[in-house]
Design a protein around this motif. Structure first.
Motif, PDB file in Angstrom:
ATOM      1  N   PRO A  77       0.830  -1.210   0.000  1.00  0.00           N
ATOM      2  CA  PRO A  77       0.000   0.000   0.000  1.00  0.00           C
ATOM      3  C   PRO A  77       0.862   1.257   0.000  1.00  0.00           C
ATOM      4  CG  PRO A  77      -0.637  -1.517   1.764  1.00  0.00           C
ATOM      5  CD  PRO A  77       0.664  -2.003   1.226  1.00  0.00           C
ATOM      6  N   ASP A  78       0.299   2.321  -0.544  1.00  0.00           N
ATOM      7  CA  ASP A  78       0.907   3.646  -0.449  1.00  0.00           C
ATOM      8  C   ASP A  78      -0.016   4.459   0.451  1.00  0.00           C
ATOM      9  OD1 ASP A  78       1.814   6.260  -0.742  1.00  0.00           O
ATOM     10  OD2 ASP A  78       2.331   6.000  -2.857  1.00  0.00           O
ATOM     11  N   TYR A  79       0.366   4.620   1.716  1.00  0.00           N
ATOM     12  CA  TYR A  79      -0.539   5.216   2.698  1.00  0.00           C
ATOM     13  C   TYR A  79      -0.738   6.714   2.489  1.00  0.00           C
ATOM     14  CZ  TYR A  79      -0.218   0.743   5.047  1.00  0.00           C
ATOM     15  OH  TYR A  79      -0.289  -0.599   5.322  1.00  0.00           O
ATOM     16  N   GLN A  80       0.185   7.351   1.777  1.00  0.00           N
ATOM     17  CA  GLN A  80      -0.010   8.774   1.477  1.00  0.00           C
ATOM     18  C   GLN A  80      -0.800   8.972   0.194  1.00  0.00           C
ATOM     19  OE1 GLN A  80       4.346  10.144   2.461  1.00  0.00           O
ATOM     20  NE2 GLN A  80       2.983  11.890   2.707  1.00  0.00           N
ATOM     21  N   ARG A  81      -0.836   7.969  -0.662  1.00  0.00           N
ATOM     22  CA  ARG A  81      -1.645   7.990  -1.879  1.00  0.00           C
ATOM     23  C   ARG A  81      -2.511   6.737  -1.878  1.00  0.00           C
ATOM     24  NH1 ARG A  81       0.961   7.156  -6.217  1.00  0.00           N
ATOM     25  NH2 ARG A  81      -0.020   8.629  -7.672  1.00  0.00           N
ATOM     26  N   ASN A 102       6.320 -18.054   5.189  1.00  0.00           N
ATOM     27  CA  ASN A 102       6.180 -16.829   5.986  1.00  0.00           C
ATOM     28  C   ASN A 102       5.191 -15.878   5.353  1.00  0.00           C
ATOM     29  OD1 ASN A 102       9.701 -16.726   6.800  1.00  0.00           O
ATOM     30  ND2 ASN A 102       8.032 -17.492   8.049  1.00  0.00           N
ATOM     31  N   ALA A 103       4.490 -15.135   6.195  1.00  0.00           N
ATOM     32  CA  ALA A 103       3.564 -14.122   5.688  1.00  0.00           C
ATOM     33  C   ALA A 103       4.307 -13.044   4.916  1.00  0.00           C
ATOM     34  CB  ALA A 103       2.774 -13.507   6.840  1.00  0.00           C
ATOM     35  N   HIS A 104       5.502 -12.669   5.380  1.00  0.00           N
ATOM     36  CA  HIS A 104       6.192 -11.553   4.716  1.00  0.00           C
ATOM     37  C   HIS A 104       6.682 -11.918   3.320  1.00  0.00           C
ATOM     38  CE1 HIS A 104      10.012 -13.357   6.413  1.00  0.00           C
ATOM     39  NE2 HIS A 104      10.478 -12.938   5.237  1.00  0.00           N
ATOM     40  N   VAL A 105       6.730 -13.222   3.002  1.00  0.00           N
ATOM     41  CA  VAL A 105       7.135 -13.645   1.661  1.00  0.00           C
ATOM     42  C   VAL A 105       6.028 -13.381   0.643  1.00  0.00           C
ATOM     43  CG1 VAL A 105       7.802 -15.653   0.263  1.00  0.00           C
ATOM     44  CG2 VAL A 105       8.759 -15.357   2.547  1.00  0.00           C
ATOM     45  N   VAL A 106       4.765 -13.421   1.087  1.00  0.00           N
ATOM     46  CA  VAL A 106       3.639 -13.319   0.146  1.00  0.00           C
ATOM     47  C   VAL A 106       2.659 -12.195   0.491  1.00  0.00           C
ATOM     48  CG1 VAL A 106       3.747 -15.750  -0.496  1.00  0.00           C
ATOM     49  CG2 VAL A 106       2.356 -15.071   1.469  1.00  0.00           C
ATOM     50  N   ARG A 107       2.930 -11.429   1.522  1.00  0.00           N
ATOM     51  CA  ARG A 107       2.007 -10.363   1.917  1.00  0.00           C
ATOM     52  C   ARG A 107       1.870  -9.336   0.797  1.00  0.00           C
ATOM     53  NH1 ARG A 107       3.228  -5.820   6.078  1.00  0.00           N
ATOM     54  NH2 ARG A 107       1.158  -5.048   6.655  1.00  0.00           N
ATOM     55  N   PHE A 108       0.640  -8.943   0.515  1.00  0.00           N
ATOM     56  CA  PHE A 108       0.317  -7.988  -0.551  1.00  0.00           C
ATOM     57  C   PHE A 108       0.790  -8.473  -1.928  1.00  0.00           C
ATOM     58  CE2 PHE A 108       0.671  -4.970   3.146  1.00  0.00           C
ATOM     59  CZ  PHE A 108      -0.691  -4.748   3.261  1.00  0.00           C
ATOM     60  N   ALA A 135       0.105 -19.935  -7.440  1.00  0.00           N
ATOM     61  CA  ALA A 135      -0.472 -20.284  -6.141  1.00  0.00           C
ATOM     62  C   ALA A 135      -1.244 -19.103  -5.600  1.00  0.00           C
ATOM     63  CB  ALA A 135       0.625 -20.709  -5.161  1.00  0.00           C
ATOM     64  N   GLU A 136      -2.054 -19.348  -4.585  1.00  0.00           N
ATOM     65  CA  GLU A 136      -2.833 -18.299  -3.944  1.00  0.00           C
ATOM     66  C   GLU A 136      -2.825 -18.506  -2.433  1.00  0.00           C
ATOM     67  OE1 GLU A 136      -6.713 -18.603  -5.582  1.00  0.00           O
ATOM     68  OE2 GLU A 136      -7.071 -20.647  -4.831  1.00  0.00           O
ATOM     69  N   ILE A 137      -3.106 -17.421  -1.711  1.00  0.00           N
ATOM     70  CA  ILE A 137      -3.088 -17.467  -0.253  1.00  0.00           C
ATOM     71  C   ILE A 137      -4.405 -18.046   0.263  1.00  0.00           C
ATOM     72  CG2 ILE A 137      -2.973 -16.081   1.855  1.00  0.00           C
ATOM     73  CD1 ILE A 137      -1.265 -14.065   0.277  1.00  0.00           C
ATOM     74  N   VAL A 138      -4.306 -19.071   1.104  1.00  0.00           N
ATOM     75  CA  VAL A 138      -5.478 -19.638   1.770  1.00  0.00           C
ATOM     76  C   VAL A 138      -5.735 -18.915   3.083  1.00  0.00           C
ATOM     77  CG1 VAL A 138      -6.423 -21.712   2.862  1.00  0.00           C
ATOM     78  CG2 VAL A 138      -5.137 -21.895   0.726  1.00  0.00           C
ATOM     79  N   ALA A 139      -4.673 -18.655   3.840  1.00  0.00           N
ATOM     80  CA  ALA A 139      -4.775 -17.947   5.117  1.00  0.00           C
ATOM     81  C   ALA A 139      -3.450 -17.274   5.399  1.00  0.00           C
ATOM     82  CB  ALA A 139      -5.151 -18.903   6.240  1.00  0.00           C
ATOM     83  N   ILE A 140      -3.505 -16.153   6.113  1.00  0.00           N
ATOM     84  CA  ILE A 140      -2.276 -15.406   6.412  1.00  0.00           C
ATOM     85  C   ILE A 140      -2.395 -14.777   7.791  1.00  0.00           C
ATOM     86  CG2 ILE A 140      -3.119 -13.308   5.271  1.00  0.00           C
ATOM     87  CD1 ILE A 140      -0.172 -12.840   4.359  1.00  0.00           C
ATOM     88  N   ALA A 141      -1.289 -14.796   8.530  1.00  0.00           N
ATOM     89  CA  ALA A 141      -1.220 -14.217   9.870  1.00  0.00           C
ATOM     90  C   ALA A 141       0.070 -13.407   9.962  1.00  0.00           C
ATOM     91  CB  ALA A 141      -1.242 -15.315  10.925  1.00  0.00           C
ATOM     92  N   PRO A 142       0.035 -12.138   9.543  1.00  0.00           N
ATOM     93  CA  PRO A 142       1.262 -11.335   9.551  1.00  0.00           C
ATOM     94  C   PRO A 142       1.883 -11.180  10.934  1.00  0.00           C
ATOM     95  CG  PRO A 142      -0.421 -10.286   8.211  1.00  0.00           C
ATOM     96  CD  PRO A 142      -1.088 -11.411   8.936  1.00  0.00           C
ATOM     97  N   TYR A 167      -2.821  -6.392   6.774  1.00  0.00           N
ATOM     98  CA  TYR A 167      -2.819  -6.960   5.432  1.00  0.00           C
ATOM     99  C   TYR A 167      -3.927  -6.399   4.570  1.00  0.00           C
ATOM    100  CZ  TYR A 167      -5.656 -10.101   8.318  1.00  0.00           C
ATOM    101  OH  TYR A 167      -6.524 -10.613   9.241  1.00  0.00           O
ATOM    102  N   ASP A 168      -4.512  -5.281   4.968  1.00  0.00           N
ATOM    103  CA  ASP A 168      -5.558  -4.642   4.170  1.00  0.00           C
ATOM    104  C   ASP A 168      -5.011  -3.387   3.494  1.00  0.00           C
ATOM    105  OD1 ASP A 168      -7.517  -6.485   4.903  1.00  0.00           O
ATOM    106  OD2 ASP A 168      -7.920  -5.412   6.770  1.00  0.00           O
ATOM    107  N   TYR A 169      -5.461  -3.155   2.281  1.00  0.00           N
ATOM    108  CA  TYR A 169      -5.155  -1.885   1.640  1.00  0.00           C
ATOM    109  C   TYR A 169      -6.020  -0.796   2.269  1.00  0.00           C
ATOM    110  CZ  TYR A 169      -2.547  -4.348  -1.979  1.00  0.00           C
ATOM    111  OH  TYR A 169      -1.618  -5.112  -2.645  1.00  0.00           O
ATOM    112  N   PRO A 170      -5.521   0.427   2.377  1.00  0.00           N
ATOM    113  CA  PRO A 170      -6.283   1.475   3.063  1.00  0.00           C
ATOM    114  C   PRO A 170      -7.523   1.890   2.280  1.00  0.00           C
ATOM    115  CG  PRO A 170      -4.323   2.404   2.034  1.00  0.00           C
ATOM    116  CD  PRO A 170      -4.208   0.910   1.907  1.00  0.00           C
ATOM    117  N   GLU A 171      -8.574   2.225   3.007  1.00  0.00           N
ATOM    118  CA  GLU A 171      -9.757   2.809   2.386  1.00  0.00           C
ATOM    119  C   GLU A 171      -9.507   4.299   2.161  1.00  0.00           C
ATOM    120  OE1 GLU A 171     -13.644   0.343   3.482  1.00  0.00           O
ATOM    121  OE2 GLU A 171     -12.952   1.596   5.141  1.00  0.00           O
ATOM    122  N   TYR A 172     -10.205   4.863   1.189  1.00  0.00           N
ATOM    123  CA  TYR A 172     -10.007   6.283   0.910  1.00  0.00           C
ATOM    124  C   TYR A 172     -11.276   6.867   0.297  1.00  0.00           C
ATOM    125  CZ  TYR A 172      -9.663   5.151  -4.050  1.00  0.00           C
ATOM    126  OH  TYR A 172      -9.957   4.713  -5.325  1.00  0.00           O
ATOM    127  N   ALA A 173     -11.387   8.174   0.409  1.00  0.00           N
ATOM    128  CA  ALA A 173     -12.453   8.932  -0.250  1.00  0.00           C
ATOM    129  C   ALA A 173     -11.842  10.225  -0.765  1.00  0.00           C
ATOM    130  CB  ALA A 173     -13.592   9.234   0.725  1.00  0.00           C
TER     131      ALA A 173
END
Length: 500
Positions: free
Chosen positions: A42-46, A73-79, A96-103, A347-353
């Motif tokens: 994520p880009d938290y400023q944009r 590891n989560a950090h290998v596939v996070r985002f 491959a795809e993520i089934v579950a993740i615990a950062p 592990y969520d992208y930020p919401e914005y308006a």
């Protein structure tokens, strides 16, 4: 002489053939995979955009969790926007795809999209116990410096209960095996069983690396069995050790009484079973010493928090406490995550308006902490009495409370004339209506029909007033000029459209 040379060559060839067969049939080597991912952080400023893609490499191991999956590891596939798994026995890479993740505990479970890929592969089992110090472990993975599988040997040098990431904690194993970038997610094995998963090292230290123990992995796998990850149960009360003599005398603690002292209960309600100055002496049947440790076995003491996930029953943990000289048993409710006004962006992208020249998003703990690391921003926000600083570690004052901030400067437009950029300022009111959270702000903007729209910010900062019709018109112009596809993130887009 020639006969001996022929015999030696024959024996050498036979030895090499045996080695090749052993390697080919090695169930450990065949269960280790290489992982490559493309990550879009994520880009938290944009917040309407993502950071530039980065390549990440790591290792993984095949485990049987209702079918064959890959643990890493989560950090290998996070985002990650793309994940590819390459089994050790081939040069082919499979999506491959993520089934579950615990950062927080740095674990992730992957599924290869083609179910036939792992059909012939074997899975490794998890060890049932923690290793002992001085145990020899073999670490498998694909570190930088080569393409083939690497195996390094080391010994267990320390086992402790420590912090992981994002406020999480757990048991970790320190080993002296050589670990490098790319080893992350690879298994550490004793007697053909996984005792831990590589997750970090210390770059400035020689041969110091850390493993996530099999016990922590088991808890993660049990947690995700229902299809979602809750997190480990915890106690968030604040404690201090009970070693100081003056402190012990003040609390009338007998010499044989050991434990830890509650300095701030997690909840203030009268119904909450822990109070300030309570001394926790036991967790379940396990005695706590004056440093907050429990004896796990002859060679191992860990923080008493180690037993919380193992002893929880129906959402409570039994503690023995001393209060005002009286010994009592209490049932304390556990929590899976701390309630924070500034949530963790795990592990969520930020919401914005986007509304006219302004961008709004939810303040997270990471944003607040990044501000405090800059002395200039810290001084500026503190001088303006910003709640981004003053309330950083607060709990919400009411359900759903969030801090809504402007994460970047205003977009260029004539209606900004004379206004300073409200970067990182907290929106407190919209036209005298207190803003509860980002979704509430979108609802207020959606339903507004007056002539002027007025944004008030917390602390000592100017108020921004725009003509409603002009700010609505400017939104479309700005979105087109900046190449921004959507005015709102997906959930907020639904809220905006619901009233139209």
């Amino acid at each position: 002489m020639q006969r001996y040379q022929v015999l030696i060559l024959f024996l050498l060839g036979l030895w090499m053939l045996c080695v090749e067969r052993l390697l080919a049939e090695d169930p450990i080597r065949d269960a280790v995979v290489k992982i490559q991912s493309t990550q879009l952080a994520p880009d938290y400023q944009r917040p309407w955009a993502k950071s530039s893609p980065t390549k990440s490499g790591g290792s993984g191991v095949i485990v049987d969790v209702d079918g064959l999956h890959v643990l890493t590891n989560a950090h290998v596939v996070r985002f990650a926007s793309q994940i590819y798994v390459q089994p050790n026995s081939t040069t082919e890479k499979y999506a491959a795809e993520i089934v579950a993740i615990a950062p927080g505990i740095d674990l992730a479970l992957l599924k290869i999209k083609d179910p036939e890929v792992l059909a012939e592969q074997s899975a490794l089992q998890l060890s049932d116990e923690l290793p002992s110090t001085k145990d020899t472990v073999n670490v498998y993975g694909f570190p930088i410096g080569g393409d083939d599988l690497s195996v390094t040997e080391g010994i267990v040098s320390r086992i402790e209960f420590s912090r992981y990431y994002f406020g999480d904690s757990g048991t970790r194993i320190q080993v002296d095996a050589a670990l490098n970038p790319g080893n992350s997610g690879g298994p550490a094995v004793v007697e053909d069983k996984i005792v831990g998963l590589v997750f970090s090292g210390i770059r400035d230290a020689d041969n110091i690396g850390y493993l996530i123990p099999a016990q922590e992995i088991r808890m993660f796998l049990r947690d995700i069995a229902d299809g979602s990850y809750q997190g480990k149960p915890k106690l968030f009360d604040r404690f201090q050790v009970a070693e100081n003599e003056a402190l012990r005398n003040r609390l009338s603690l007998e010499k044989e009484t050991t434990g830890v002292i509650i300095t701030k209960p997690y909840r203030k309600e009268d119904s909450y079973p822990l109070k300030r100055w309570d001394v926790i002496t036991k967790i379940g049947p396990h005695k706590i010493d004056n440093q907050g440790l429990v004896q796990l076995r002859n060679d191992l003491r860990l923080r008493f928090h180690y037993f919380i996930p193992q002893l929880v029953k129906e959402g409570n943990i039994e503690l023995a406490i001393v209060r005002d000289g009286q010994r009592i048993q209490v049932q304390v409710p556990v929590e899976h995550k701390m309630e924070l006004l500034l949530p963790r962006a795990m592990y969520d992208y930020p919401e914005y308006a986007i509304y006219g020249p302004l961008v709004f998003t939810t303040a997270t703990l990471e944003i607040g902490q990044s501000m405090t690391r800059s002395s200039r921003w810290l001084a500026l926000l503190a001088n303006r009495r910003s709640p981004l600083i003053s309330r950083m570690m607060d709990k919400p004052q009411f359900p759903g409370e969030q801090l809504v901030i402007v994460p970047t400067g205003m977009f260029s437009h004539p209606i900004n004339k004379g206004y300073a950029n409200p970067s990182f300022q907290v929106v407190s009111h919209l036209n005298d209506e207190p803003v509860k959270n980002l979704a509430h702000l979108v609802e207020l903007l959606r339903d507004f029909s007056g002539e002027y729209v007025e944004f008030t910010f917390a602390g000592q900062i100017e108020t921004l007033i725009f003509r409603h019709a002009e700010v609505v018109e400017s939104s479309e112009i700005i979105l087109e000029a900046e190449g921004i596809r959507h005015q709102f993130s997906p959930r907020l887009r639904k809220i905006w459209n619901a009233g139209k």
